[in-house]
Design an enzyme around this catalytic site. Structure first.
Site, PDB file in Angstrom:
ATOM      1  N   HIS A  79       0.843  -1.211   0.000  1.00 16.58           N
ATOM      2  CA  HIS A  79       0.000   0.000   0.000  1.00 16.58           C
ATOM      3  C   HIS A  79       0.872   1.252   0.000  1.00 16.58           C
ATOM      4  O   HIS A  79       2.072   1.194   0.262  1.00 16.58           O
ATOM      5  CB  HIS A  79      -0.973   0.012   1.192  1.00 16.58           C
ATOM      6  N   GLU A 130      -3.709   3.972   2.159  1.00 17.52           N
ATOM      7  CA  GLU A 130      -3.856   4.291   3.587  1.00 17.52           C
ATOM      8  C   GLU A 130      -3.808   5.803   3.738  1.00 17.52           C
ATOM      9  O   GLU A 130      -3.006   6.477   3.061  1.00 17.52           O
ATOM     10  CB  GLU A 130      -2.724   3.653   4.391  1.00 17.52           C
TER      11      GLU A 130
HETATM   12  C1  LIG Z   1       0.259  -0.531  11.975  1.00 16.06           C
HETATM   13  C2  LIG Z   1      -0.551   0.008  10.882  1.00 16.06           C
HETATM   14  C3  LIG Z   1       0.297   0.214   9.653  1.00 16.06           C
HETATM   15  C4  LIG Z   1       0.495   1.717   9.450  1.00 16.06           C
HETATM   16  O1  LIG Z   1       1.061   2.108   8.412  1.00 16.06           O
HETATM   17  O2  LIG Z   1       0.135   2.470  10.385  1.00 16.06           O
HETATM   18  C5  LIG Z   1      -0.302  -0.432   8.425  1.00 16.06           C
HETATM   19  O3  LIG Z   1      -0.125  -0.031   7.313  1.00 16.06           O
HETATM   20  S1  LIG Z   1      -1.266  -1.830   8.730  1.00 16.06           S
HETATM   21  C6  LIG Z   1      -1.306  -2.631   7.089  1.00 16.06           C
HETATM   22  C7  LIG Z   1      -2.139  -3.879   7.140  1.00 16.06           C
HETATM   23  N1  LIG Z   1      -3.552  -3.545   7.217  1.00 16.06           N
HETATM   24  C8  LIG Z   1      -4.303  -3.477   6.104  1.00 16.06           C
HETATM   25  O4  LIG Z   1      -3.866  -3.702   4.995  1.00 16.06           O
HETATM   26  C9  LIG Z   1      -5.761  -3.105   6.328  1.00 16.06           C
HETATM   27  C10 LIG Z   1      -6.502  -2.895   5.015  1.00 16.06           C
HETATM   28  N2  LIG Z   1      -6.428  -4.102   4.190  1.00 16.06           N
HETATM   29  C11 LIG Z   1      -7.512  -4.946   4.111  1.00 16.06           C
HETATM   30  O5  LIG Z   1      -8.557  -4.759   4.694  1.00 16.06           O
HETATM   31  C12 LIG Z   1      -7.297  -6.166   3.220  1.00 16.06           C
HETATM   32  O6  LIG Z   1      -5.911  -6.365   3.020  1.00 16.06           O
HETATM   33  C13 LIG Z   1      -7.991  -6.038   1.824  1.00 16.06           C
HETATM   34  C14 LIG Z   1      -9.494  -5.906   2.004  1.00 16.06           C
HETATM   35  C15 LIG Z   1      -7.444  -4.854   1.056  1.00 16.06           C
HETATM   36  C16 LIG Z   1      -7.681  -7.299   1.030  1.00 16.06           C
HETATM   37  O7  LIG Z   1      -7.958  -8.389   1.845  1.00 16.06           O
HETATM   38  P1  LIG Z   1      -7.826  -9.863   1.235  1.00 16.06           P
HETATM   39  O8  LIG Z   1      -6.572  -9.990   0.433  1.00 16.06           O
HETATM   40  O9  LIG Z   1      -8.031 -10.854   2.318  1.00 16.06           O
HETATM   41  O10 LIG Z   1      -9.110  -9.870   0.334  1.00 16.06           O
HETATM   42  P2  LIG Z   1      -9.299 -10.431  -1.088  1.00 16.06           P
HETATM   43  O11 LIG Z   1      -8.399 -11.596  -1.328  1.00 16.06           O
HETATM   44  O12 LIG Z   1     -10.769 -10.598  -1.249  1.00 16.06           O
HETATM   45  O13 LIG Z   1      -8.805  -9.235  -2.047  1.00 16.06           O
HETATM   46  C17 LIG Z   1      -9.772  -8.481  -2.742  1.00 16.06           C
HETATM   47  C18 LIG Z   1      -9.099  -8.055  -4.040  1.00 16.06           C
HETATM   48  O14 LIG Z   1      -8.128  -7.046  -3.701  1.00 16.06           O
HETATM   49  C19 LIG Z   1      -6.843  -7.499  -4.130  1.00 16.06           C
HETATM   50  N3  LIG Z   1      -5.906  -7.039  -3.114  1.00 16.06           N
HETATM   51  C20 LIG Z   1      -5.747  -7.498  -1.861  1.00 16.06           C
HETATM   52  N4  LIG Z   1      -4.774  -6.804  -1.214  1.00 16.06           N
HETATM   53  C21 LIG Z   1      -4.308  -5.907  -2.099  1.00 16.06           C
HETATM   54  C22 LIG Z   1      -3.291  -4.905  -2.071  1.00 16.06           C
HETATM   55  N5  LIG Z   1      -2.560  -4.722  -0.950  1.00 16.06           N
HETATM   56  N6  LIG Z   1      -3.086  -4.154  -3.162  1.00 16.06           N
HETATM   57  C23 LIG Z   1      -3.816  -4.350  -4.288  1.00 16.06           C
HETATM   58  N7  LIG Z   1      -4.814  -5.279  -4.421  1.00 16.06           N
HETATM   59  C24 LIG Z   1      -5.030  -6.037  -3.314  1.00 16.06           C
HETATM   60  C25 LIG Z   1      -6.905  -9.003  -4.224  1.00 16.06           C
HETATM   61  O15 LIG Z   1      -5.939  -9.476  -5.128  1.00 16.06           O
HETATM   62  C26 LIG Z   1      -8.323  -9.176  -4.726  1.00 16.06           C
HETATM   63  O16 LIG Z   1      -8.338  -8.877  -6.100  1.00 16.06           O
HETATM   64  P3  LIG Z   1      -8.981  -9.927  -7.135  1.00 16.06           P
HETATM   65  O17 LIG Z   1      -8.751  -9.307  -8.483  1.00 16.06           O
HETATM   66  O18 LIG Z   1     -10.427 -10.038  -6.721  1.00 16.06           O
HETATM   67  O19 LIG Z   1      -8.208 -11.209  -6.907  1.00 16.06           O
HETATM   68 CO   LIG Z   2       0.986   1.587   6.423  1.00 17.86          CO
END
Ligand SMILES: CC[C@H](C(=O)O)C(=O)SCCNC(=O)CCNC(=O)[C@H](O)C(C)(C)COP(=O)(O)OP(=O)(O)OC[C@H]1O[C@@H](n2cnc3c(N)ncnc32)[C@H](O)[C@@H]1OP(=O)(O)O
Ligand SMILES: [Co+2]
Length: 134
Positions: A79, A130
């Site tokens: 991100h 973010e």
């Molecule tokens: C301490 C905090 C720190 C800070 O800086 O302060 C942080 O940064 S914490 C970082 C970790 N926390 C997060 O990332 C929270 C937000 N993220 C989420 O809620 C999930 O990661 C989410 C919803 C983005 C993806 O979750 P998940 O991979 O389990 O869901 P899917 O497999 O259904 O993915 C849906 C769709 O999105 C694509 N995807 C997933 N992650 C990413 C990404 N990082 N960048 C781009 N695309 C992403 C995934 O490939 C799926 O695509 P599809 O085409 O449907 O396959």
């Molecule tokens: Co971060």
């Protein structure tokens, strides 16, 4: 609305190895790891002259980055974090324009002790964004 690029986050399969590579091979200033249980990650911040790199490694059973690492076993850019002055105003504007704010929609305290929110990657050209209030 968005201001400075606060950090670019990279999910890594081996946090110690990645941190050592940035410190030794790339000669960067690397901070010690910090567990962020509320976010399901352990992070290492790397200070650069104009921004930071955030190395991410899953912490706990339900890490939100586990799926990403399963799909990208060598790691990858996860991100980008942009700074905003008023995260609630930013959130409300983005929601009004149809963007999906992840989680409950309420900011959580991030790694810098500031409120953060995340925007769905599918709404921003495949980039997980973010926002951090500064
Ligand atoms: C301490 C905090 C720190 C800070 O800086 O302060 C942080 O940064 S914490 C970082 C970790 N926390 C997060 O990332 C929270 C937000 N993220 C989420 O809620 C999930 O990661 C989410 C919803 C983005 C993806 O979750 P998940 O991979 O389990 O869901 P899917 O497999 O259904 O993915 C849906 C769709 O999105 C694509 N995807 C997933 N992650 C990413 C990404 N990082 N960048 C781009 N695309 C992403 C995934 O490939 C799926 O695509 P599809 O085409 O449907 O396959
Ligand atoms: Co971060």
């Amino acid at each position: 609305m968005i201001g400075r690029l606060n950090h670019v986050a990279i999910a890594v399969p081996d946090l110690a190895a990645a941190a050592a590579q940035y410190e030794n091979t790339l000669g960067a200033q690397v901070n010690p790891p910090q567990d962020e249980p509320d976010h399901g990650v352990t992070v290492v911040f790397i200070e650069l002259p104009n921004t930071k790199i955030e190395l991410l490694y899953p912490l706990g059973e339900n890490s939100p980055i586990q799926g990403f690492l399963d799909k990208n076993p060598s790691g990858g850019i996860h991100h980008m974090c942009f700074e905003v002055e008023d995260i609630l105003a930013a959130r409300d504007k983005l929601k009004a324009e149809g963007a999906r704010v992840l989680g409950t929609g309420e900011p959580k305290i991030g790694a810098h002790g500031k409120p953060v929110l995340f925007l769905h990657p599918k709404d921003f050209n495949g980039c997980l964004i973010e926002l951090e209030q500064v």
